[in-house]
Write an enzyme that holds these catalytic residues in place. Structure first.
Site, PDB file in Angstrom:
ATOM      1  N   ARG A   1       0.829  -1.197   0.000  1.00 18.18           N
ATOM      2  CA  ARG A   1       0.000   0.000   0.000  1.00 18.18           C
ATOM      3  C   ARG A   1       0.866   1.250   0.000  1.00 18.18           C
ATOM      4  O   ARG A   1       2.001   1.233   0.432  1.00 18.18           O
ATOM      5  CB  ARG A   1      -0.903   0.026   1.235  1.00 18.18           C
TER       6      ARG A   1
ATOM      7  N   LYS B   1      -8.516  -2.818   1.246  1.00 11.78           N
ATOM      8  CA  LYS B   1      -8.354  -1.856   2.320  1.00 11.78           C
ATOM      9  C   LYS B   1      -9.132  -0.572   2.021  1.00 11.78           C
ATOM     10  O   LYS B   1      -9.489   0.162   2.942  1.00 11.78           O
ATOM     11  CB  LYS B   1      -6.864  -1.559   2.546  1.00 11.78           C
TER      12      LYS B   1
ATOM     13  N   HIS C   1      -9.693  -3.624  12.948  1.00 12.04           N
ATOM     14  CA  HIS C   1      -8.632  -4.224  12.137  1.00 12.04           C
ATOM     15  C   HIS C   1      -8.131  -5.454  12.891  1.00 12.04           C
ATOM     16  O   HIS C   1      -7.129  -5.407  13.596  1.00 12.04           O
ATOM     17  CB  HIS C   1      -7.499  -3.214  11.917  1.00 12.04           C
TER      18      HIS C   1
ATOM     19  N   SER D   1      -0.325  -4.560  10.098  1.00 10.71           N
ATOM     20  CA  SER D   1       0.189  -5.495   9.102  1.00 10.71           C
ATOM     21  C   SER D   1       1.464  -6.202   9.580  1.00 10.71           C
ATOM     22  O   SER D   1       2.372  -5.574  10.111  1.00 10.71           O
ATOM     23  CB  SER D   1       0.501  -4.718   7.829  1.00 10.71           C
TER      24      SER D   1
ATOM     25  N   LYS E   1      -2.112 -11.443  12.463  1.00 12.22           N
ATOM     26  CA  LYS E   1      -3.569 -11.658  12.443  1.00 12.22           C
ATOM     27  C   LYS E   1      -3.929 -12.897  11.623  1.00 12.22           C
ATOM     28  O   LYS E   1      -4.638 -13.783  12.093  1.00 12.22           O
ATOM     29  CB  LYS E   1      -4.294 -10.447  11.828  1.00 12.22           C
ATOM     30  N   THR E   2      -3.447 -12.926  10.388  1.00 17.67           N
ATOM     31  CA  THR E   2      -3.813 -14.019   9.478  1.00 17.67           C
ATOM     32  C   THR E   2      -3.252 -15.345   9.981  1.00 17.67           C
ATOM     33  O   THR E   2      -3.959 -16.351  10.079  1.00 17.67           O
ATOM     34  CB  THR E   2      -3.299 -13.710   8.059  1.00 17.67           C
TER      35      THR E   2
ATOM     36  N   ASP F   1      -8.866 -10.428   8.819  1.00 17.19           N
ATOM     37  CA  ASP F   1      -8.374  -9.041   8.759  1.00 17.19           C
ATOM     38  C   ASP F   1      -9.348  -7.935   9.195  1.00 17.19           C
ATOM     39  O   ASP F   1      -8.911  -6.942   9.748  1.00 17.19           O
ATOM     40  CB  ASP F   1      -7.909  -8.754   7.332  1.00 17.19           C
TER      41      ASP F   1
ATOM     42  N   ARG G   1       2.214 -12.513  -1.341  1.00 17.38           N
ATOM     43  CA  ARG G   1       0.884 -12.768  -0.787  1.00 17.38           C
ATOM     44  C   ARG G   1       0.165 -13.883  -1.518  1.00 17.38           C
ATOM     45  O   ARG G   1       0.466 -14.187  -2.666  1.00 17.38           O
ATOM     46  CB  ARG G   1       0.013 -11.522  -0.967  1.00 17.38           C
TER      47      ARG G   1
END
Ligand SMILES: Nc1ncnc2c1ncn2[C@@H]1O[C@H](COP(=O)(O)OP(=O)(O)O)[C@@H](O)[C@H]1O
Ligand SMILES: C=C(OP(=O)(O)O)C(=O)O
Ligand SMILES: [Mn+2]
Length: 537
Positions: A58, A199, A219, A237, A241-242, A256, A322
């Site tokens: 991003r 996002k 988030h 990020s 989390k994932t 997410d 990714r």
């Protein structure tokens, strides 16, 4: 001339011409389209491999919000929500429409929000077939045969090949992602990073849900145990989390973005996962490994030479490699992806200073203080320009996605904590045994064991010790975890260096918190670390 199905969908977006419109293609068709157009290649798992181009993460400095009568007073303007002029938006929109007029375009109808009562109807227009497959995977898929010729609540036009001219278009450089709440439209151009689309919609929900639905957007990832006990994992990020929400013993709700409603528990905003694959292995992350198959996308990866096998160790394009897949590619995913209000909340931080304990328990004061602070390190890759861990305070563990002032979200979380019986844990998935460059990243297996112990109630009866500076409660033992790693100070070879680094970090927290002086009350400030001055008194 467009046919009627295309006209219904595109005329409201100002699009009346295209070389061809591919409407709601299947994942198989989109994969074939991407191959035909040389947007990507097939890997030996059947997944499509594509490159995002120059932008592999991003670009927060090129993310704008249109400032107009509808947003001037509600959006929190500053370095995060960069204002964009209405007329410049219209001009860019027109230019993009012209740009697409002689191209084949890929159009998709989708939803955001797994709870039908909180759903947004979306329409996405893509220049790239693989981006349209990304949207199939990441947003929610309408039921087969459903009439999706709707007037959308929000639309995205994403044309990576279209570049803005900063001199006349009001952008900073050629790439941009612009949210327009009045026109209900997101324009993305000059960047092929697919994450801007998901996002972008996250930013939209972060604006709409608190206002209109008294719902807290978060988030965070989420999963649920066999007894229906929900856990959520906040984190910027790269904090985990994932990775940590993929747990063979728990149902996956999402990796997410979630909303916490007034009385219907939580729901996932998305229909898929977007996992980092750098150094991915079947042993450490089997759920994610097995999800990479036909229909999935892998981004910015490279093959083992002479094969079509992905070399997950290869960072030659970026560390932010990714994969994107529909959530049902994870065997124990729960659909519709909704669950009861959480019993456990984890704040994930990748502490590059190696100061915070690998797990600690927070009371309400510490929870509020840490939520507002959002301390972590940005890890390499997800944002352009970040090449090694960079300390950041990102309010609510996702400040870059928040159109409203962070205190709005924090107030809502505080209320939720008062209304629900919930344990809050701070988990350092970052460094131990020293700071970045000296210590190493916490072992994933240990982090998993600590989270499992917290969830199973195995930490209810152990002894806790207050951290001398941060005041959080550190368990003296955790099943399956060597006791010596639980106290961060003890993992440092030079313990005086630890004390000094911890004191410096406490200072940074306090300095950062000054911007919330108006919001802070005694309860929240009771969660602040002790600075050197206070500690010596
Ligand atoms: N102790 C740990 N806990 C969680 N993730 C870890 C840990 N150590 C290394 N990692 C790696 O860090 C990355 C975390 O990324 P991810 O789960 O995608 O974060 P997020 O979803 O919050 O952006 C993964 O590549 C994971 O393998
Ligand atoms: C897609 C993103 O989310 P995360 O890294 O948190 O998975 C991103 O930050 O670009
Ligand atoms: Mn993630």
């Amino acid at each position: 001339m467009l046919d009627s199905a295309a006209t219904t969908r595109l005329a409201p977006l100002g699009i009346t011409q295209a070389a061809q419109v591919h409407l709601n293609l299947t994942p198989e068709q989109l994969t074939q389209e991407a191959l035909r157009r040389h947007e990507g290649v097939l890997t030996d798992t059947g997944a499509l491999m594509a490159d995002t181009g120059q932008f592999t993460g991003r670009s927060p400095k090129d993310r704008f919000v249109v400032k107009d009568a509808g947003t001037a007073d509600s959006v929190w303007w500053g370095d995060i929500n960069i204002p964009f002029a209405e007329d410049k938006f219209d001009q860019l929109h027109q230019k993009m429409v012209q740009y697409l007029a002689d191209k084949e375009i890929y159009v998709r109808d989708a939803y955001a929000g797994a709870n039908p009562d909180y759903q947004l109807k979306l329409r996405v227009v893509n220049e790239l077939a693989w981006h349209n497959l990304f949207c199939y995977n990441m947003f929610l898929r309408p039921a087969e045969g459903a009439d999706t010729s709707w007037t959308p609540d929000f639309s995205i036009i994403c044309a990576p090949g279209f570049e803005a001219d900063p001199a006349v278009d009001g952008t900073r450089q050629k790439n941009f992602a612009i949210l327009n709440f009045s026109k209900k439209m997101i324009l993305i151009g000059g960047t092929g990073y697919a994450g801007e689309m998901k996002k972008g919609i996250f930013g939209v929900l972060n604006y709409l849900l608190p206002h209109e639905r008294a719902t807290l957007p978060m988030h965070c990832s989420a999963n649920v145990g066999k007894d229906g006990d929900t856990a959520i994992f906040f984190g910027l990020s790269g904090t985990g989390k994932t990775t940590l929400s993929a747990d063979p013993n728990r149902g996956l709700i999402g990796d997410d973005e979630h909303g916490w409603t007034p009385d219907a528990g939580i729901f996932n905003f998305e229909g898929g996962c977007y996992a980092k694959v750098i150094d991915l292995s079947a042993e450490k992350e089997p759920e994610i490994w097995n999800a990479i198959k036909a229909g999935s996308i892998v981004e910015n990866t490279r093959f083992v030479p002479g094969t079509t096998t992905v070399d997950y160790a290869n960072k030659s394009v970026t560390e932010n490699t990714r994969t994107a897949y529909p959530i049902n590619f994870i065997p124990n995913a729960i659909e519709p992806s909704v669950a009861e209000a959480p019993k456990n909340i984890f704040f994930l931080t990748a502490d590059a200073f190696g100061v915070l304990p690998p797990i600690s328990k927070l009371d309400k004061s510490h929870a509020m203080y840490h939520f507002m602070s959002g301390y972590t390190a940005k890890v390499a890759g997800t944002e352009m320009g970040v090449t090694e861990p960079q300390t950041t305070f990102s309010a609510c563990f996702g400040a870059v996605f928040l159109p409203l002032h962070p205190t709005k979200y924090a107030e809502m979380l505080g209320k939720k904590m008062d209304e629900n019986e919930v344990n809050v844990w701070l988990v350092n998935t970052g460094w131990s045994g020293g700071s970045y460059g000296v210590g190493s990243r916490m072992k994933l297996g240990y982090t998993r064991a600590m989270i499992t112990a917290a969830l199973n109630g195995e930490l209810n009866d152990v002894e806790f010790k207050k951290h001398p500076i941060f005041g959080v409660e550190v368990p003296a033992s955790v099943p399956g975890v060597p006791t010596e790693i639980l106290d961060p100070r003890a993992t440092w070879a030079d313990q005086e260096a630890y004390d000094k680094t911890a004191a410096d970090l406490a200072q940074k927290f306090v300095a950062n918190f000054q911007k919330y002086a108006d919001f802070a009350n005694d309860e929240i400030l009771a969660g602040a670390p002790k600075t050197a001055v206070e500690a010596s008194v």
